[in-house]
Design an enzyme around this catalytic site. Structure first.
Site, PDB file in Angstrom:
ATOM      1  N   LYS A 111       0.819  -1.206   0.000  1.00 33.66           N
ATOM      2  CA  LYS A 111       0.000   0.000   0.000  1.00 33.66           C
ATOM      3  C   LYS A 111       0.860   1.265   0.000  1.00 33.66           C
ATOM      4  O   LYS A 111       0.504   2.261  -0.626  1.00 33.66           O
ATOM      5  CB  LYS A 111      -0.925  -0.006   1.218  1.00 33.66           C
ATOM      6  CG  LYS A 111      -1.803  -1.250   1.343  1.00 33.66           C
ATOM      7  CD  LYS A 111      -2.692  -1.434   0.130  1.00 33.66           C
ATOM      8  CE  LYS A 111      -3.632  -2.610   0.267  1.00 33.66           C
ATOM      9  NZ  LYS A 111      -3.016  -3.901   0.039  1.00 33.66           N
ATOM     10  N   GLU A 195      -3.266   7.753   6.959  1.00 38.74           N
ATOM     11  CA  GLU A 195      -3.822   8.681   5.985  1.00 38.74           C
ATOM     12  C   GLU A 195      -5.028   9.406   6.570  1.00 38.74           C
ATOM     13  O   GLU A 195      -5.604   8.967   7.584  1.00 38.74           O
ATOM     14  CB  GLU A 195      -4.222   7.958   4.698  1.00 38.74           C
ATOM     15  CG  GLU A 195      -5.364   6.986   4.845  1.00 38.74           C
ATOM     16  CD  GLU A 195      -5.668   6.246   3.549  1.00 38.74           C
ATOM     17  OE1 GLU A 195      -4.791   6.204   2.662  1.00 38.74           O
ATOM     18  OE2 GLU A 195      -6.784   5.706   3.421  1.00 38.74           O
ATOM     19  N   ARG A 287      -4.726  -8.578  -8.666  1.00 40.78           N
ATOM     20  CA  ARG A 287      -5.301  -9.915  -8.875  1.00 40.78           C
ATOM     21  C   ARG A 287      -6.725  -9.758  -9.393  1.00 40.78           C
ATOM     22  O   ARG A 287      -7.234  -8.644  -9.537  1.00 40.78           O
ATOM     23  CB  ARG A 287      -5.336 -10.686  -7.544  1.00 40.78           C
ATOM     24  CG  ARG A 287      -6.051  -9.898  -6.434  1.00 40.78           C
ATOM     25  CD  ARG A 287      -6.226 -10.680  -5.156  1.00 40.78           C
ATOM     26  NE  ARG A 287      -6.645  -9.851  -4.053  1.00 40.78           N
ATOM     27  CZ  ARG A 287      -7.875  -9.420  -3.827  1.00 40.78           C
ATOM     28  NH1 ARG A 287      -8.833  -9.719  -4.688  1.00 40.78           N
ATOM     29  NH2 ARG A 287      -8.184  -8.693  -2.771  1.00 40.78           N
TER      30      ARG A 287
END
Length: 494
Positions: A111, A195, A287
């Site tokens: 991430k 964040e 994916r």
């Protein structure tokens, strides 16, 4: 070889059979009689039920691959599907990994590295750290810079694991420790980042396909805002609020990110969208997604077929201008759990199964009457999808299908979907990532509404007993999967 289990393994096996490709399945002891084992041309035992001793054992999977002479792996989703080391090991073993190259997975699967790549690709993203936090002092500094509330997230994970919302500095230290600990247990890495928490956003994701010849296209968007504890519950395509201009801007941004990382095969870029239609990069899933069927339904494309053709070295058979969206599709994830008992897992024998059908209904499923739902894996039973010309008609069609669906012997969340789809705010598309939690907070349990007094008394007694200290369950069980805890308790009853 399909290095997975359940409905996604069966989905890939069916696609391979349609394309004339022989398949090799793998299974744990818990899945010896599973449908994907019965449908594969060959199937081989991996090991005991726990995933760490079976489906996560890349070395065992590669050993079977060598013995059987397979030339490609489809990892499905979960397990090894986003493991760059396994993808690299496949390449070294001269077996094609049906997904992105390990280099792209390394960049976009983390991430924090993905946030750095998003910055390089000029994508708007949520303010916050672009690398793992070294310690609580750094977390406090970043939080003070961007302002509370903030969200702590696992750098190596997803699915709601290792995530904590923090409203002020006094909560930060405890939340940092808890998020890091959960991330370590779930993903083998305790690294977390921080964040800004965007209030009441919509979760919108863009499906990508990229071939090995430099071509990359986006296939519209999916709305995944109905979530519980950061886990998606309902997905739909297209979003009711995304107009053509926003779809194009998000799609083009997603393509820029993929191309900059040398990405190939199927992938999904996830965004948060605020009330003013501003979008922010969230993460990329390297994916095939659980919710890919809704995209297939509205585009008419078979994503698994296209994955296989890309892996064979073929160029994409369509261009961006060929992609069109027709109708509206909704997917419900059917789980073996009891929403009226705090979503407690419901393992056990399926004694009766009546599956829905009719126009516009698709079910991706790998269970059957007489199947024992195992305790060791995610409790998803099936994915029920409804397609109709409009969103309103798709909702009504899904409600009809849910009314037909009977799964005996265990508890499921079918009733919850009926409540959601009949709710005025959902029907009007007034949803965001906090919608379901608000709905649940305001909805009394079915037992309190209509159950006889004797049943209510019995449920109360069970709750009272479960509230007592259980010395058979480890002290950290509260932070473990309830599925695993249920397994221990079920085992003690035998």
């Amino acid at each position: 070889m399909i290095a997975n289990r359940g409905e996604i393994a069966l989905r890939v096996i069916r696609a391979c059979r349609e394309m004339g490709l022989a398949t090799v399945g793998v299974y744990s002891d818990a899945d010896r009689s599973a449908l994907h084992v019965l449908h594969a041309d060959e199937a081989y035992r991996l090991g005991p039920a726990p995933a760490v001793e079976s489906y996560l054992r890349g070395d065992l999977i590669l050993d079977i691959a060598e013995r059987t002479g397979v030339d490609a792996f489809h990892p499905g989703y979960g397990f090894l599907s986003e493991n760059a080391e396994f993808a690299d090991a496949c390449a070294k073993a001269n077996v094609k990994f049906i997904g992105p190259p390990a280099s792209a997975m390394w960049v976009l699967g983390s991430k924090t590295r993905a946030r750095q790549a998003a910055d390089a690709a000029r994508m708007p993203r949520v303010p916050g750290s672009v690398k793992e936090l070294e310690n609580i002092a750094e977390a406090k500094r970043v939080a003070a810079e961007i302002g509370y509330p903030v969200m702590l997230k696992a750098a190596a994970g997803g699915g709601g694991k290792g995530m904590r919302a923090v409203t002020n500095e006094t909560e930060l230290a405890a939340s940092f420790a808890a998020a890091s600990s959960e991330a370590e247990r779930s993903f083998g890495s305790g690294e977390v980042y921080l964040e800004k928490l965007i209030e009441r956003p919509r979760h919108i994701e863009v499906q990508l396909l990229a071939d090995e010849h430099g071509n990359c296209i986006y296939l519209g968007e999916r709305e995944c805002s109905v979530q519980r504890r950061h886990q998606k519950v309902i997905e739909e395509a297209p979003s009711a609020v995304v107009k053509e201009d926003l779809r194009r801007r998000m799609g083009e941004a997603a393509v820029r990110l993929a191309l900059s990382a040398g990405y190939t095969n199927a992938g999904t870029v996830e965004f948060l969208v605020d009330a003013e239609q501003n979008f922010y990069f969230l993460e990329m899933n390297t994916r095939l997604q659980v919710e890919h069927p809704v995209t297939e339904m509205v585009t008419g494309l078979d994503l698994v077929h296209l994955q296989l053709r890309v892996a064979m070295g073929e160029p994409l058979p369509i261009k961006q201008e060929d992609v069109s969206l027709r109708g509206h599709a909704i997917e419900c994830r059917i789980y073996a759990e009891d929403p009226d008992n705090n979503f407690f897992p419901s393992p056990g024998l399926i004694t009766r199964l009546v599956q829905p059908g009719g126009p516009g209904i698709r079910e991706d499923c790998a269970v059957f009457a007489g199947w024992n739902v195992p305790l060791d894996y995610d409790p998803m039973l099936s994915k029920l999808v409804a397609l109709a010309p409009t969103r309103e008609m798709a909702i009504d069609r899904m409600l009809r299908a849910l009314d037909e669906y009977v799964i005996g012997g265990i508890k499921t969340n079918i009733g919850l979907f009926q409540r959601i789809l009949a709710h005025a705010d959902f029907r009007a598309a007034r949803i965001d990532t906090g919608y379901l939690e608000r709905l649940l907070a305001g909805s009394p349990a079915i037992a309190e509404e209509s159950a006889p007094e004797a049943v209510v008394a019995l449920v109360a007694a069970i709750f009272s007993a479960s509230a007592q200290p259980d010395t058979s369950v480890p002290p950290d069980a509260a932070t473990e999967s309830r599925w695993a805890v249920a397994g221990r308790r079920e085992g003690l009853r035998l």
